[in-house]
Design an enzyme around this catalytic site. Structure first.
Site, PDB file in Angstrom:
ATOM      1  N   GLU A  36       1.063  -1.220   0.161  1.00 57.36           N
ATOM      2  CA  GLU A  36       0.178   0.173   0.096  1.00 57.36           C
ATOM      3  C   GLU A  36       1.063   1.218   0.005  1.00 57.36           C
ATOM      4  O   GLU A  36       1.901   1.280   0.736  1.00 57.36           O
ATOM      5  CB  GLU A  36      -1.012   0.006   1.046  1.00 57.36           C
ATOM      6  CG  GLU A  36      -1.770   1.291   1.525  1.00 57.36           C
ATOM      7  CD  GLU A  36      -2.611   1.823   0.416  1.00 57.36           C
ATOM      8  OE1 GLU A  36      -3.513   1.083   0.016  1.00 57.36           O
ATOM      9  OE2 GLU A  36      -2.377   2.991  -0.081  1.00 57.36           O
ATOM     10  N   ARG A 272     -16.420   7.703 -10.312  1.00 58.35           N
ATOM     11  CA  ARG A 272     -14.830   7.389 -10.356  1.00 58.35           C
ATOM     12  C   ARG A 272     -14.403   6.522 -11.308  1.00 58.35           C
ATOM     13  O   ARG A 272     -15.283   5.979 -11.982  1.00 58.35           O
ATOM     14  CB  ARG A 272     -14.668   7.204  -8.785  1.00 58.35           C
ATOM     15  CG  ARG A 272     -14.903   8.075  -7.674  1.00 58.35           C
ATOM     16  CD  ARG A 272     -15.133   7.245  -6.421  1.00 58.35           C
ATOM     17  NE  ARG A 272     -13.717   6.813  -6.007  1.00 58.35           N
ATOM     18  CZ  ARG A 272     -12.723   7.457  -5.433  1.00 58.35           C
ATOM     19  NH1 ARG A 272     -12.682   8.768  -5.291  1.00 58.35           N
ATOM     20  NH2 ARG A 272     -11.358   6.899  -5.117  1.00 58.35           N
ATOM     21  N   ASP A 312     -12.921  -2.033  -6.862  1.00 57.23           N
ATOM     22  CA  ASP A 312     -13.158  -0.928  -7.847  1.00 57.23           C
ATOM     23  C   ASP A 312     -12.629  -0.906  -9.090  1.00 57.23           C
ATOM     24  O   ASP A 312     -12.944  -0.449  -9.959  1.00 57.23           O
ATOM     25  CB  ASP A 312     -12.969   0.423  -7.044  1.00 57.23           C
ATOM     26  CG  ASP A 312     -13.955   0.775  -6.072  1.00 57.23           C
ATOM     27  OD1 ASP A 312     -14.862   0.143  -5.756  1.00 57.23           O
ATOM     28  OD2 ASP A 312     -13.879   1.999  -5.875  1.00 57.23           O
ATOM     29  N   ALA A 320     -17.815  -0.403  -1.064  1.00 56.85           N
ATOM     30  CA  ALA A 320     -16.623  -1.009  -0.353  1.00 56.85           C
ATOM     31  C   ALA A 320     -17.221  -2.594   0.023  1.00 56.85           C
ATOM     32  O   ALA A 320     -15.993  -3.543   0.006  1.00 56.85           O
ATOM     33  CB  ALA A 320     -16.502  -0.272   1.146  1.00 56.85           C
ATOM     34  N   HIS A 444     -42.049  -5.768  17.758  1.00 49.20           N
ATOM     35  CA  HIS A 444     -42.813  -4.554  17.979  1.00 49.20           C
ATOM     36  C   HIS A 444     -42.385  -3.705  19.062  1.00 49.20           C
ATOM     37  O   HIS A 444     -42.216  -4.061  19.999  1.00 49.20           O
ATOM     38  CB  HIS A 444     -44.234  -4.649  18.084  1.00 49.20           C
ATOM     39  CG  HIS A 444     -44.989  -3.551  18.227  1.00 49.20           C
ATOM     40  ND1 HIS A 444     -45.546  -2.680  17.060  1.00 49.20           N
ATOM     41  CD2 HIS A 444     -45.669  -2.975  19.216  1.00 49.20           C
ATOM     42  CE1 HIS A 444     -46.154  -1.899  17.573  1.00 49.20           C
ATOM     43  NE2 HIS A 444     -46.531  -1.847  18.725  1.00 49.20           N
TER      44      HIS A 444
END
Ligand code: FAD
Ligand code: NAD
Length: 465
Positions: A36, A272, A312, A320, A444
């Site tokens: 990274e 993007r 992506d 994500a 409920h």
């Protein structure tokens, strides 16, 4: 260059795809590296996307609630003022906590992290270039590209990394814009437009299409637009922006065949695009397609043996959770021989007020495919919990096959829609009918009862309306 370091699996990119896949691979006994280039792990999502935007959405919602609606609860707060610096600091703290958390998970799972820009060097080889230029060579039996996406630029819009900005700048502005023009009525435009509107900006959304949120169920998108208008957001649909430039203290936004608009800030949010720059794909004979995506087969394998791509940077929605699913399925396919993502069941959520959530097919999809369906809707205005919360706008809509009653899709506009949609996605994953949801006991008073009522409404037997 240092000595070659060998791994079973190398991820390039440490976003939701890269970090989730790396941890899953380590869980399955693989020796894993994750490359990274940003110091903080977590990708767009954790650094400049999902997490900081949701932090600001939450803070700005609280600001508006304190100013406008708490008095309805009999709580009187005088002189409500905004401390934007503290709001931004809180956002930063959340980002730091979560990105640091990934670093901790890497340690726990023995994933080796490399800080630097990764590039392919032929099949099975990756070079990592650190900020100081030092290169490290890695060998991987399986190399997985998870380099995510970047902002799509718009010709004529001169981004200045500040007042004419992308989502990254719009998440960090230190003052409330006087007048924010948002280019693009999609997810980013509406979420970040909402943040600044709530904090006091005048917000004008310019959208090229004749509707907002292209691809989202039209009835829901139109109903949402009416609510956003009521909140004070101004929309101009069917306009094509041709430029945006600084002009002294102002910004001039140019529009084709219409008068230009002067404003204080611009957010460019027209989509993007996959990020493949600097990856040296050519060293493995990989060519992005016309949309810039890396082509993969059903097992996330690129055209090069041993090189895969997820998130992506490939086909499918840029979300994500989809990126995470891709990465896990890819790793499980490699190690265990099977792995699968059902792209029909990837929910989409827009975190506006109210939220918008969808899963499966929209009415438009079903009409286009010629599939006969029955529809059940139920408004939050008739749900006891929504009334108690004071959030009664919106409705749940369930679409079921006319013959088999199998649930084909669901769209929700309303409070906590993003959480409510999970029930329908799980039901659809198990092939549920609307009758199955209708016969499931829901507590409920909960918002989830609106989902049950919409399922009952498919058969014309909602109770509370
Ligand atoms: P990314 O998260 O983009 O990660 C890719 C990583 O690879 C980056 O960290 C990058 O630095 C690194 N990288 C790139 N090239 C290299 C290289 N050569 N070497 C080393 N590292 C490299 N999605 C949602 O589901 N929900 C939301 O609420 C949501 N909100 C969003 C809000 C904003 C403002 C934005 C911009 C996006 C949002 N998204 C949201 C989308 C989401 O962030 C992405 O779909 C997701 O991050 C994709 O994950 P990824 O791992 O594929 O890519
Ligand atoms: P988007 O595709 O959602 O919306 C872009 C919009 O800009 C479209 O409606 C398009 O018609 C419009 N547009 C294009 N050119 C234009 C022009 N010249 N003038 C005016 N309008 C124009 O893109 P985005 O909002 O930038 O988001 C990018 C990605 O990030 C999306 O794919 C989304 O999935 C992801 N994201 C997701 C979330 C979430 O899940 N909550 C939040 C933020 C971002």
């Amino acid at each position: 260059m240092s000595e070659l370091q060998a791994f079973d699996v190398i991820f390039i990119g440490g976003g939701p795809a890269g970090y989730t896949g790396a941890i899953r691979a380590a869980q399955l006994g693989q020796k894993v590296a994750c490359v990274e280039m940003e110091p903080r792990l977590g990708g767009t999502c954790l650094r400049v996307g999902c997490i900081p935007s949701k932090a600001l959405l939450e803070s700005s919602d609280k600001f508006l609630e304190t100013k406008n609606t708490l008095k309805k609860h009999g709580i009187v707060v005088d002189n409500v003022t905004l401390d934007l610096a503290t709001m931004q600091k809180r956002k930063e703290t959340i980002v730091t906590q979560l990105t640091g958390g990934i670093a901790g998970l890497f340690k726990k799972n023995k994933v080796t992290r490399f800080l630097g820009q990764g590039r392919l060097d032929g099949p099975g080889r990756v070079i990592v270039k650190a900020a100081d230029g030092v290169e490290t060579a890695l060998a991987g039996k399986h190399v997985i590209l998870a380099t995510g996406s970047v902002v799509t630029p718009l010709k004529g819009v001169d981004l200045d990394d500040n007042r004419i900005g992308t989502s990254t700048e719009a998440l960090a502005w230190a003052e409330v814009p006087e007048h924010l023009v948002v280019i693009g009525g999609g997810v980013i435009g509406l979420e970040l437009g909402s943040v600044w509107l709530r904090l006091g900006a005048k917000v004008t959304v310019l959208e090229y299409m004749d509707r907002i949120l292209a691809g989202t169920d039209l009835e829901v998108a139109n109903a949402a637009q009416k609510l956003f208008k009521r909140q004070g957001m101004d929309f101009r649909l069917g306009v094509r922006v041709t430029g945006a430039k600084l002009d002294g203290a102002e910004v001039v936004v140019e529009i084709a065949d219409a008068e230009s608009i002067r404003c204080s800030h611009v957010l460019l949010a027209v989509g993007r695009k996959p990020n493949t720059s600097g990856l040296a794909l050519e060293t493995c004979g990989i060519t992005p397609d016309a949309r810039g995506q890396i082509p993969v087969d059903g097992h996330f394998q690129t055209t090069a043996a041993g090189v895969y791509a997820v998130g992506d940077v490939i086909h499918g929605p840029m979300l994500a959770h989809k990126a995470e699913e891709d990465a896990v399925a890819c790793i499980e396919q490699i190690v265990k021989g099977y792995g699968h993502v059902d792209y029909n069941l990837v929910p989409g959520v827009v975190y506006t007020e109210p939220e918008i959530a969808t899963v499966g097919k929209s009415e438009e999809d079903l009409k286009k495919a010629g599939i006969a369906y029955r529809k059940g809707s139920f408004p939050f205005a008739a749900n006891g919990r929504a009334i108690a919360l004071g959030h009664t706008d919106g409705f749940v809509k369930i679409l079921a096959d006319a013959q088999t009653d199998r649930v084909l899709g669901c769209a929700i506009l309303g409070p906590r829609a993003g959480d409510l949609i999970a029930e329908v996605a799980a039901a659809m994953a198990y092939g549920a009918s609307s009758e199955d949801i209708a016969r499931t006991c829901h507590a409920h008073p909960t918002l989830a009862e609106a989902v049950k009522e919409a399922a009952l409404a498919v058969d014309g037997r909602a109770v509370n309306i």
